[in-house]
Design a protein around this motif. Structure first.
Motif, PDB file in Angstrom:
ATOM      1  N   PRO A 358       0.809  -1.240  -0.282  1.00 21.95           N
ATOM      2  CA  PRO A 358      -0.104   0.014   0.126  1.00 21.95           C
ATOM      3  C   PRO A 358       0.989   1.209   0.024  1.00 21.95           C
ATOM      4  CG  PRO A 358      -0.719  -1.676   1.532  1.00 21.95           C
ATOM      5  CD  PRO A 358       0.511  -2.083   1.195  1.00 21.95           C
ATOM      6  N   LEU A 359       0.559   2.243  -0.910  1.00 19.17           N
ATOM      7  CA  LEU A 359       1.322   3.634  -0.860  1.00 19.17           C
ATOM      8  C   LEU A 359       0.275   4.700  -0.335  1.00 19.17           C
ATOM      9  CD1 LEU A 359       3.793   4.992  -2.019  1.00 19.17           C
ATOM     10  CD2 LEU A 359       2.464   5.226  -4.233  1.00 19.17           C
ATOM     11  N   THR A 360       0.841   5.591   0.553  1.00 18.53           N
ATOM     12  CA  THR A 360      -0.074   6.604   1.276  1.00 18.53           C
ATOM     13  C   THR A 360       0.923   7.903   1.097  1.00 18.53           C
ATOM     14  OG1 THR A 360       0.923   6.190   3.367  1.00 18.53           O
ATOM     15  CG2 THR A 360      -1.246   5.335   2.812  1.00 18.53           C
ATOM     16  N   SER A 361       0.328   8.910   1.111  1.00 20.22           N
ATOM     17  CA  SER A 361       1.122  10.156   1.263  1.00 20.22           C
ATOM     18  C   SER A 361       2.230  10.446   2.198  1.00 20.22           C
ATOM     19  CB  SER A 361       0.207  11.563   1.346  1.00 20.22           C
ATOM     20  OG  SER A 361      -0.829  11.539   0.464  1.00 20.22           O
ATOM     21  N   GLN A 362       3.320  10.648   1.693  1.00 23.77           N
ATOM     22  CA  GLN A 362       4.846  10.794   2.611  1.00 23.77           C
ATOM     23  C   GLN A 362       5.837  11.712   1.965  1.00 23.77           C
ATOM     24  OE1 GLN A 362       7.085   7.358   1.881  1.00 23.77           O
ATOM     25  NE2 GLN A 362       4.941   6.296   1.488  1.00 23.77           N
ATOM     26  N   ASN A 363       6.208  12.463   2.573  1.00 17.26           N
ATOM     27  CA  ASN A 363       7.452  13.442   1.949  1.00 17.26           C
ATOM     28  C   ASN A 363       7.205  14.025   0.651  1.00 17.26           C
ATOM     29  OD1 ASN A 363       8.833  12.768   4.393  1.00 17.26           O
ATOM     30  ND2 ASN A 363       9.937  10.999   3.279  1.00 17.26           N
ATOM     31  N   ARG A 364       7.588  13.515  -0.444  1.00 17.91           N
ATOM     32  CA  ARG A 364       7.485  13.836  -1.891  1.00 17.91           C
ATOM     33  C   ARG A 364       6.306  13.389  -2.454  1.00 17.91           C
ATOM     34  NH1 ARG A 364      10.297  12.054  -4.633  1.00 17.91           N
ATOM     35  NH2 ARG A 364      11.337  10.345  -3.351  1.00 17.91           N
ATOM     36  N   ILE A 365       5.618  12.543  -2.045  1.00 18.91           N
ATOM     37  CA  ILE A 365       4.653  11.664  -2.516  1.00 18.91           C
ATOM     38  C   ILE A 365       3.118  12.205  -1.969  1.00 18.91           C
ATOM     39  CG2 ILE A 365       3.636   9.458  -3.113  1.00 18.91           C
ATOM     40  CD1 ILE A 365       6.355   8.385  -2.832  1.00 18.91           C
ATOM     41  N   GLU A 366       2.140  12.491  -2.913  1.00 16.98           N
ATOM     42  CA  GLU A 366       0.828  12.867  -2.482  1.00 16.98           C
ATOM     43  C   GLU A 366      -0.072  11.810  -2.938  1.00 16.98           C
ATOM     44  OE1 GLU A 366      -2.462  16.689  -2.457  1.00 16.98           O
ATOM     45  OE2 GLU A 366      -0.424  17.014  -3.392  1.00 16.98           O
ATOM     46  N   VAL A 367      -0.955  11.188  -2.116  1.00 18.31           N
ATOM     47  CA  VAL A 367      -2.039  10.432  -2.586  1.00 18.31           C
ATOM     48  C   VAL A 367      -3.275  10.911  -2.598  1.00 18.31           C
ATOM     49  CG1 VAL A 367      -2.892   7.986  -2.746  1.00 18.31           C
ATOM     50  CG2 VAL A 367      -0.386   8.383  -2.445  1.00 18.31           C
ATOM     51  N   ARG A 368      -4.000  11.047  -3.323  1.00 18.25           N
ATOM     52  CA  ARG A 368      -5.343  11.722  -3.166  1.00 18.25           C
ATOM     53  C   ARG A 368      -6.470  11.171  -4.076  1.00 18.25           C
ATOM     54  NH1 ARG A 368      -5.676  18.135  -3.821  1.00 18.25           N
ATOM     55  NH2 ARG A 368      -4.310  17.813  -2.219  1.00 18.25           N
ATOM     56  N   GLY A 369      -7.025   9.690  -3.559  1.00 18.84           N
ATOM     57  CA  GLY A 369      -7.739   9.063  -4.395  1.00 18.84           C
ATOM     58  C   GLY A 369      -7.404   8.618  -5.509  1.00 18.84           C
ATOM     59  N   GLY A 370      -7.711   9.039  -6.681  1.00 19.34           N
ATOM     60  CA  GLY A 370      -7.276   8.271  -8.048  1.00 19.34           C
ATOM     61  C   GLY A 370      -6.085   9.370  -8.517  1.00 19.34           C
ATOM     62  N   GLU A 371      -5.552  10.007  -7.759  1.00 24.25           N
ATOM     63  CA  GLU A 371      -4.380  10.909  -8.271  1.00 24.25           C
ATOM     64  C   GLU A 371      -3.285  10.754  -7.339  1.00 24.25           C
ATOM     65  OE1 GLU A 371      -3.925  15.524  -8.299  1.00 24.25           O
ATOM     66  OE2 GLU A 371      -5.173  14.773 -10.037  1.00 24.25           O
TER      67      GLU A 371
END
Length: 992
Positions: A358-371
Motif C-alpha cells: 500500500p502507498l500513502t502520502s509521504q514526504n515528496r509523494i501525495e496520494v489523493r483518491g485516484g491521483e
C-alpha cells in the motif's frame, strides 16, 4: 516496447547505450494470465485445483501466492506446489482451502499483485428424510407445494415429479415452478392433479450434475361445485431486485384464480425494452443496462377481476477503468502526476500500491483518491505501481512501471547534423538534442567564439541555435556543448551558405466561368547545386494532383517552371492559390486569387404560410450567388399524385433576384403539396432548395368538380373532405327524380332495387359530387337500362385499402385498390421508419361494406448511405479474395445483414450476383484472368445501400478506382395482409 529476455552489462556506458547494443531492455512484470474464480465440486474425482498465473518480465519473474492476505508457505512436503507461476493445491478441502487467492510476481525492476480470485466448493446435500404432510383442498382452488431445498452451493434448477420418475410436471400456464424458491404453484386444480408430488433439485458444476428429490406429498381434491374467483398473486418478485450491468434479470409472477389468470408485464416509468423476453409468469431482460432500471408491474387478470404487484429493478455496475496509468520514463529531479479514473455503481474507491505494498502520502509523494503526485523524483521512486478501483461488486487493477533516469549528456543517438546547408539572406535552425537526465545546460560556439543571443543569433530554452539573415561570413564549424551533474559532451556541424531561392514570375489573379480552363504561371531561380521542386496549395491545403480528377496538372516539365494548369474549372476551385518553390535549405512563395463564377447555389429555409384553397405564401433565404448576381427565382411544386416537380404560377409572375417571398397561385384545393425554390443568373439555373414541409391547401366552397369518366374522382377534383356522390334517376318519360347519396370517392357503382320494374326499362341518370362544403355541378343526363333480374344497376366501382400516417386524419388517407378476392396488396412510396394506420373495406356490385378496424404498421429504417470502403484484393491460384471495411449502420438507419456483389468479367459479359454475410468473399477466376468489374453494396431489412464500384487488375492489390455512385433512394414497401377476422368480414360482405 517490452521485448524478449536478455541482459546487457556495461561498466562505462549509460543504460540507453547498453539497450541499443543488445536490442533488449529490462522491464518489470506484466500479467498475461491472472487467477480466475474457481468452483470445485465436493467429492470430485479430481484430486487437485490449479490457479493460473503468468507474467511477462525481463529478467523473468519469480512468483509467490497469498491466501486471504497471508503469504502461503510453499514447502516441499506441502499440499501447495508452484508450477511455473501456477498454484496447484492437492486434495483440496472446503475447511482448509476455501478463500481468496492472489498471485505476486517480482523481478529486480519491481513487484505486482494479481486480482483476487476466490476458491469455493460446490455441494448439494440430500432432502430431509421426514415425511411430508398430505394436502387436501377443494377442486378448482389453487395450491402451492413448498420445495424447501437442502443446503447447497451454488444455485439449483427445479422440477417436480407427479407419482413417479420421470413423470415431470410441465409449466403450462396453469402450473408454475419457481426457479427462485423451487415451489410448485397450481393456479386452478383439476381432478387429474390428484396424486403424489416430489421436488426434484439439480446442481450443475462444470461437467458434473447431481440431482436429489424430496419425499412425496399427497394431494387429494374434494369434489364440489366449481366456482370462479378473481386472481390472487402468490409467487411475487422482490420489492427491490438488484442486478449488474450485462447480466440477465428474471422476475417471477404467478397467481391463483378461476379461470386461470393471464399475466401481463409493464414498466411504469419508461418504455418497454427491446431486450424483454416475456413468457407470462416470467419477465426476462437480457444483458440489463441502466436504462432498464425502474418500477415494474405484474398484472394477473381473468373474467372475475385482477390483481397487481409492483417492484423495482436497481442496476449496479462493477468497476470499469475510464483512464489508467502507463509506463513512464521521467528525469531525476522532475515532477510527475499520475491519474486513474473508474466508473461503477456504487462509485468505486481508488487506492495505490508500489511494488505490491500500500502507498500513502509521504514526504515528496501525495496520494489523493485516484491521483498520485511526485515532487522532485529520485531514483528510489523507480518501481512497479498499481491503482486499484473497487466497490462491493468487484475490483480492477491497472499497472505501470516508473523509471527515474539519471544520464550524462550523450550525442550518439542524436548528434548535430554534420553538414548544414543554408540559404543566403535566409534562416537556419540547428537543434541540439543530447540524451540527458536531468536536462542538460547548452552552450554554442563558432570555431573558438562563444555565441550569445543577438539580433541575428538566438539560442532557445531547449538549446536550439537559430541564425537569421545569413551571409557568406557565417560559414564554419558550430559546436554544441551540453552539461549536467552527471557529465559533459559536445557535437559539431559545418554550416555551408548557398544562393537563395526566388520567385521570378508570380501567378496572377483571374476571373473565369464554370467549365473554362486557366494556367497560373510560376517561375523561380535557385542555387544550381540544389534540386528545386514546386508545390501548389488552395486556401493553404496542398493540392493532390493524383486525386484531382483531371482538373489539375503541371503545365511544364522544366526545372525552373512550375505552372499550374486548371481544366474544366468548378465552383469549388475558387480561392487563393499559392505557388511554393523549395530546395532543402529554403523556399519562396507567391499567391493569387482565382474566382470561378457559376449558377447560384440552393436557396435555404423554404417556409409556407398563409395557406388558402388555391394559393400559399412562400418565403426563403438567399443562397450563394457564386460570384454572379441572382437575376430571378423559380418556384416548383409536387403533389402526392405525382413525384415530378413542376414549375408553378406565382404572384408576381417574374420574381426578382432581390426577393425573398412570393405567392404561389392556381393550386388545387384540399391537396397535399411540397415546394422548392431555384435561383438563376446569367450563367444558368442553380440547384434547388430542400423541399418545404408538406402542407395541404384548404377545402374549396361550392362543392367538388365531377369529371366525366368512369374512374374514381381524383384528389385533384375533390376540393375537400367528406367526399361522395349524389345519383339522380327517373324512368324515362316520368317527371319526378329520385335521389341517392353514395359516400366515398372510390364508389363507382350504385344499385337500385325494385322487383316491379321490367327488364331493359330505360332510365335517365345524372350524377354530381359533394363534400363538406357543398354540392358540385351535375353531369349530363345519360340513358341506362334495368338488368334482366329487375335490379337497376349503374356505373361500377372498386373498393380501396386506406392508409394514413400516425398523426394524420383518416379522411386524408391515401388508397390502394384490389380486384377479385385478393387479400393482400403492396404499398410503395412510404416514408421510412414511420407508423401508418391501415383499414380495408370489402365490396361487391351492391356497394362497399363497413371498414375493418384499423391496424398499425411501421416501415423500416432506410439502409446505410455510406458505401463499403477501402476495398482490396489478393490472388491465390484460381481464386481472388476481395475484402472491404464493414459498413456500420447509424441510429437512424436499418441494420446491415450482409453484402451484395455484382461481378462482371468484362463490359460484354453478364454480371454474376454473389451474397456475403461478412466483409470479404472468395471468387473463382479463370487461368487467363486479367481484370474484372465489381460493385459492392450493403443489404438489410431497409433494402440495398449505396454501391461502391472497383476495377480489379491482376497486378494490383488496391482499387484503381473507387466511385461513389451517389445516394439512391431505397424502396420502402409495406405488405398489408388481412387477418383472419378481416377475412370473415370480407366474405360476410360479399354475401350481402
Amino acid at each position: 516496447g517490452r521485448g524478449s529476455a536478455g541482459i546487457c552489462f556495461s561498466l562505462f556506458f549509460p543504460a540507453v547505450w547498453c539497450q541499443a547494443q543488445s536490442g533488449t531492455r529490462s522491464y518489470g512484470p506484466v500479467f498475461e494470465e491472472q487467477p480466475a474464480h474457481t468452483l470445485f465440486p465436493e467429492g470430485s474425482a479430481e484430486e487437485k485445483v490449479t490457479l493460473g498465473c503468468r507474467a511477462r518480465a525481463n529478467p523473468p519473474a519469480t512468483y509467490r501466492w497469498k491466501m486471504n492476505g497471508t503469504e502461503l508457505r510453499l514447502e516441499p512436503d506441502s499440499r501447495y506446489r508452484l508450477v511455473a507461476g501456477d498454484l496447484v493445491i492437492s486434495n483440496p478441502t472446503k475447511a482448509k482451502d476455501s478463500g481468496s487467492y492472489q498471485c505476486v510476481a517480482s523481478n529486480p525492476r519491481g513487484t505486482v499483485v494479481s486480482r483476487e480470485a476466490s476458491l469455493r466448493f460446490g455441494f448439494l446435500q440430500e432432502f430431509s428424510a421426514e415425511e411430508r404432510d398430505p394436502v387436501r383442498i377443494t377442486e378448482g382452488w389453487g395450491v402451492m407445494f413448498t420445495c424447501s431445498p437442502p443446503p447447497h452451493y451454488p444455485g439449483l434448477s427445479y422440477r417436480w415429479l407427479l407419482n413417479e420418475f420421470p413423470n415431470f410436471i410441465p409449466a403450462d400456464g396453469r402450473r408454475f415452478i419457481s426457479q427462485t424458491t423451487g415451489n410448485l404453484y397450481i393456479a386452478k386444480t383439476e381432478a387429474s392433479d390428484t396424486g403424489n408430488y416430489s421436488c426434484f433439485a439439480t446442481s450443475h458444476i462444470d461437467f458434473i450434475t447431481k440431482s436429489v428429490f424430496s419425499k412425496f406429498s399427497h394431494l387429494s381434491l374434494a369434489a364440489e361445485d366449481v366456482r370462479q374467483f378473481p386472481p390472487s398473486i402468490k409467487a411475487r418478485f422482490p420489492v427491490d431486485t438488484y442486478a449488474l450491468t450485462g447480466q440477465a434479470v428474471t422476475l417471477e409472477c404467478f397467481a391463483f384464480g378461476n379461470p386461470v389468470p393471464r399475466i401481463k408485464w409493464r414498466k411504469l416509468d419508461g418504455p418497454q425494452s427491446s431486450k424483454w423476453i416475456g413468457s407470462e409468469p416470467l419477465l426476462q431482460i437480457q444483458q440489463a443496462g441502466f436504462e432498464d432500471e425502474g418500477t415494474y408491474e405484474c398484472e394477473a387478470e381473468n373474467a372475475k377481476g385482477r390483481d397487481t404487484h409492483q417492484g423495482r429493478i436497481i442496476i449496479h455496475a462493477q468497476p470499469e477503468w475510464l483512464d489508467v496509468i502507463s509506463d513512464t520514463e521521467a528525469d531525476i529531479g522532475s515532477d510527475l502526476r499520475w491519474s486513474c479514473v473508474a466508473s461503477g455503481k456504487p462509485r468505486p474507491t481508488v487506492r495505490w500500491l508500489r511494488d505490491g505494498q500500500p502507498l500513502t502520502s509521504q514526504n515528496r509523494i501525495e496520494v489523493r483518491g485516484g491521483e498520485l503526485r511526485f515532487s522532485r523524483l529520485v531514483q528510489e521512486d523507480s518501481g512497479m505501481y498499481q491503482c486499484v478501483a473497487e466497490n462491493k461488486h468487484g475490483t480492477v487493477y491497472a499497472s505501470a512501471e516508473l523509471t527515474v533516469q539519471a544520464l550524462a549528456p550523450d550525442f550518439r543517438l542524436n548528434p548535430v547534423k554534420r553538414l548544414i546547408p543554408a540559404a543566403r539572406s535566409g534562416k537556419v535552425i540547428i537543434p541540439c538534442q543530447p540524451r540527458a537526465a536531468p536536462k542538460a545546460t547548452v552552450l554554442w560556439t563558432k570555431g573558438t567564439e562563444l555565441l550569445v543571443n543577438s539580433s541575428r543569433v538566438t539560442i532557445t530554452a531547449d538549446g536550439t541555435l537559430i541564425l537569421q539573415n545569413i551571409s557568406k561570413s557565417d560559414e564554419g564549424k558550430y559546436t554544441c556543448f551540453a552539461e549536467n551533474p552527471m557529465g559533459k559532451a559536445n557535437s559539431t556541424g559545418i554550416l555551408s551558405v548557398r544562393d537563395a531561392t526566388k520567385i521570378t514570375l508570380a501567378p496572377s489573379s483571374a476571373d473565369i466561368n464554370v467549365g473554362e480552363n486557366l494556367t497560373l504561371q510560376c517561375h523561380a531561380s535557385h542555387d544550381p547545386t540544389m534540386d528545386l521542386t514546386f508545390t501548389w496549395s488552395l486556401d493553404d491545403f496542398p493540392i493532390d494532383f493524383d486525386k484531382s480528377e483531371g482538373h489539375y496538372r503541371r503545365a511544364s516539365a522544366k526545372e525552373a517552371i512550375g505552372d499550374l494548369s486548371i481544366s474544366n474549372a468548378q465552383l469549388r476551385h475558387s480561392g487563393r492559390y499559392t505557388c511554393t518553390a523549395q530546395t532543402v535549405v529554403d523556399s519562396a512563395s507567391e499567391s493569387a486569387t482565382l474566382t470561378v463564377r457559376g449558377p447560384p447555389g440552393p436557396p435555404g429555409g423554404v417556409v409556407v404560410r398563409d395557406i388558402g384553397d388555391t394559393s400559399v405564401q412562400l418565403s426563403w433565404s438567399r443562397g450563394f450567388d457564386n460570384h454572379s448576381p441572382i437575376a430571378r427565382y423559380l418556384i416548383e411544386a409536387r403533389t402526392l399524385l405525382s413525384s415530378q416537380w413542376k414549375q408553378m404560377r406565382t404572384n408576381p409572375v417574374n420574381i426578382e433576384g432581390n426577393a425573398e417571398t412570393a405567392q404561389v397561385v392556381n393550386l388545387i384545393p384540399w391537396m397535399d403539396y411540397e415546394f422548392r425554390v431555384l435561383a438563376s443568373n446569367i450563367l444558368g439555373i442553380g440547384e434547388p432548395s430542400l423541399p418545404s414541409s408538406k402542407i395541404r391547401t384548404k377545402e374549396a366552397g361550392g362543392g367538388p368538380r365531377l369529371p366525366l369518366c368512369s374512374q374514381p374522382t381524383l384528389r385533384d377534383y375533390q376540393n375537400g373532405d367528406g367526399f361522395g356522390y349524389i345519383v339522380s334517376f327517373r324512368r324515362k318519360g316520368s317527371q319526378a327524380w329520385l335521389r341517392a347519396r353514395v359516400p366515398h370517392a372510390e364508389s363507382l357503382h350504385f344499385v337500385y332495387r325494385n322487383e316491379s320494374i321490367a327488364p331493359y326499362t330505360p332510365f335517365e341518370v345524372k350524377i354530381k359530387a359533394y363534400n363538406r362544403k357543398g354540392e358540385g355541378p351535375e353531369s349530363l343526363t345519360a340513358i341506362v337500362y334495368s338488368a334482366e333480374e329487375g335490379n337497376e344497376q349503374w356505373e361500377s366501382w372498386e373498393c380501396p385499402i386506406r392508409y394514413w400516417k400516425d398523426g394524420d386524419k383518416e379522411e386524408a388517407a391515401d388508397r390502394v385498390r384490389t380486384a377479385g378476392l385478393v387479400t393482400s396488396a403492396h404499398v410503395t412510396g412510404l416514408n421510412p421508419n414511420t407508423v401508418y394506420h391501415v383499414s380495408v373495406r370489402a365490396y361487391n356490385r351492391a356497394g362497399t361494406g363497413p371498414p375493418s378496424p384499423s391496424t398499425n404498421v411501421t416501415t423500416t429504417r432506410p439502409p446505410p448511405k455510406r458505401p463499403p470502403g477501402n476495398i482490396s484484393w489478393s490472388f491465390s491460384g484460381s481464386t481472388v479474395s476481395i475484402k472491404w471495411d464493414p459498413v456500420v449502420a447509424k441510429a437512424d438507419e436499418s441494420a446491415v445483414t450482409g453484402y451484395k456483389m455484382l461481378y462482371r468479367q468484362d463490359s460484354h459479359s453478364a454480371p454474376t450476383l454473389y451474397l456475403a454475410s461478412k466483409s470479404h468473399i472468395d471468387i473463382p477466376i479463370p487461368e487467363d484472368f486479367t481484370h474484372a468489374f465489381v460493385q459492392i453494396r450493403v443489404t438489410g431489412p431497409g433494402g440495398d445501400g449505396t454501391p461502391a464500384e472497383v476495377h480489379i487488375l491482376r497486378n494490383s492489390g488496391t482499387s484503381m478506382m473507387v466511385e461513389d455512385s451517389g445516394t439512391r433512394p431505397a424502396p420502402h414497401v409495406v405488405v398489408i395482409t388481412t387477418n383472419s377476422l378481416l377475412m370473415v368480414a370480407l366474405i360476410s360482405s360479399l354475401e350481402l
